[in-house]
Design a protein around this motif. Sequence first.
Motif, short mmCIF file in Angstrom:
data_model
loop_
_atom_site.label_atom_id
_atom_site.label_comp_id
_atom_site.label_asym_id
_atom_site.label_seq_id
_atom_site.Cartn_x
_atom_site.Cartn_y
_atom_site.Cartn_z
N LEU A 78 19.73 7.91 -3.94
CA LEU A 78 19.97 9.15 -3.80
C LEU A 78 20.60 8.83 -2.16
O LEU A 78 21.80 9.45 -1.90
N LYS A 79 19.80 8.23 -1.60
CA LYS A 79 20.29 8.39 -0.01
C LYS A 79 21.56 7.44 0.40
O LYS A 79 22.46 7.72 1.04
N LEU A 80 21.71 6.09 -0.44
CA LEU A 80 23.02 5.68 -0.31
C LEU A 80 24.12 6.57 -0.88
O LEU A 80 25.32 6.37 -0.29
N GLY A 81 24.03 7.13 -1.86
CA GLY A 81 24.80 8.22 -2.60
C GLY A 81 25.40 9.23 -1.56
O GLY A 81 26.71 9.39 -1.27
N GLU A 82 24.57 9.76 -0.86
CA GLU A 82 24.73 10.86 0.27
C GLU A 82 25.43 10.23 1.29
O GLU A 82 26.51 10.81 1.72
N ALA A 83 25.12 9.11 1.52
CA ALA A 83 25.76 8.34 2.90
C ALA A 83 27.45 8.05 2.47
O ALA A 83 28.20 8.01 3.14
N ARG A 84 27.28 7.48 1.33
CA ARG A 84 28.78 7.45 0.84
C ARG A 84 29.78 8.22 0.87
O ARG A 84 31.02 8.34 1.40
N LEU A 85 29.11 9.60 0.40
CA LEU A 85 29.89 10.91 0.46
C LEU A 85 30.37 11.36 1.92
O LEU A 85 31.29 11.84 2.19
N GLN A 86 29.34 11.07 2.61
CA GLN A 86 29.62 11.81 4.16
C GLN A 86 30.53 10.72 4.67
O GLN A 86 31.22 11.09 5.57
N LYS A 87 30.61 9.49 4.37
CA LYS A 87 31.49 8.46 5.01
C LYS A 87 33.05 8.79 4.75
O LYS A 87 33.88 8.42 5.36
N VAL A 88 33.30 9.49 3.51
CA VAL A 88 34.68 9.55 3.10
C VAL A 88 34.93 10.69 3.70
O VAL A 88 34.99 11.52 4.45
N GLY B 145 26.88 -3.66 10.16
CA GLY B 145 28.40 -4.32 10.08
C GLY B 145 29.06 -3.35 9.12
O GLY B 145 29.28 -2.38 9.72
N ASP B 146 29.74 -3.84 8.11
CA ASP B 146 30.52 -2.79 7.38
C ASP B 146 29.75 -2.33 6.26
O ASP B 146 30.39 -2.04 5.34
N GLN B 147 28.52 -2.69 6.15
CA GLN B 147 27.58 -2.31 4.68
C GLN B 147 26.65 -1.20 5.19
O GLN B 147 25.91 -1.21 6.16
N LEU B 148 26.59 -0.51 4.07
CA LEU B 148 25.46 0.59 4.31
C LEU B 148 24.23 0.14 3.51
O LEU B 148 24.24 -0.64 2.59
N CYS B 149 23.21 0.20 4.48
CA CYS B 149 21.80 -0.18 3.95
C CYS B 149 20.70 0.84 4.02
O CYS B 149 20.88 1.52 4.94
N ALA B 150 19.96 0.79 3.15
CA ALA B 150 18.74 1.71 3.04
C ALA B 150 17.58 1.26 3.85
O ALA B 150 17.25 -0.05 3.57
N ASP B 151 17.00 1.92 4.76
CA ASP B 151 15.88 1.34 5.31
C ASP B 151 14.56 1.89 4.94
O ASP B 151 14.21 3.01 4.80
N VAL B 152 13.88 0.83 4.41
CA VAL B 152 12.74 1.46 3.70
C VAL B 152 11.30 0.92 4.50
O VAL B 152 11.14 -0.36 4.80
N GLU C 229 0.83 -1.21 0.00
CA GLU C 229 -0.09 -0.07 0.04
C GLU C 229 0.85 1.29 -0.01
O GLU C 229 0.60 2.26 -0.56
N HIS C 230 1.91 1.14 0.75
CA HIS C 230 3.10 2.41 0.54
C HIS C 230 4.34 1.89 1.07
O HIS C 230 4.65 1.01 1.67
N ALA C 231 5.26 2.50 0.50
CA ALA C 231 6.72 2.28 0.90
C ALA C 231 7.43 3.74 0.57
O ALA C 231 7.10 4.42 -0.40
N VAL C 232 8.37 3.89 1.45
CA VAL C 232 9.29 5.05 1.46
C VAL C 232 10.45 4.68 2.11
O VAL C 232 10.65 4.00 3.51
N CYS C 233 11.70 5.25 1.71
CA CYS C 233 12.94 5.09 2.06
C CYS C 233 13.23 5.99 3.30
O CYS C 233 13.08 7.36 2.93
N ARG C 234 13.32 5.66 4.69
CA ARG C 234 13.53 6.36 5.66
C ARG C 234 14.70 7.05 5.60
O ARG C 234 14.92 8.12 6.28
N ARG C 235 15.84 6.12 5.69
CA ARG C 235 17.19 6.36 6.20
C ARG C 235 18.26 5.56 5.76
O ARG C 235 17.62 4.26 5.05
#
Length: 120
Positions: A110-120, A16-23, A5-11
């Motif tokens: 978009l959110k994973l890309g932003e998180a990767r940039l912040q991590k560097v 572990g050592d992996q970035l994950c998108a929380d939907v 019915e609805h889905a949204v990427c929250r954060r």
Amino acid sequence: MNPIEHAVCRRVLERGDQLCADVEVRVKGRDNHLVVLFAESQDNDYDMVMVLEKDTDRDIDWYDNDLHAAYVDVTEKLFADEAGETHWNPREAFKEQVLSFGDVREQIRLKLGEARLQKV
């Protein structure tokens, strides 16, 4: 699995050592929301890492605390039989249904890309 019915990427979070998108996903006929974690895959798409059932009430747990037992891993329960064998067709169908809902795939990118940039 019933339709979404609805889905949204929250954060984005680090698991572990992996970035994950929380939907956050609301499925028709289900009382509790699901939280589906996605990570980048080798084939330039996303792997569904796990599915959590969110057993919280926003009126009570308004600060969205993911550190308590209100988040239960239901991945096996949703996609495995009594023998513990995972049924990949329903799992992949659910994954694609979530990723294809609205602009979820783009939100994740978009959110994973932003998180990767912040991590560097």
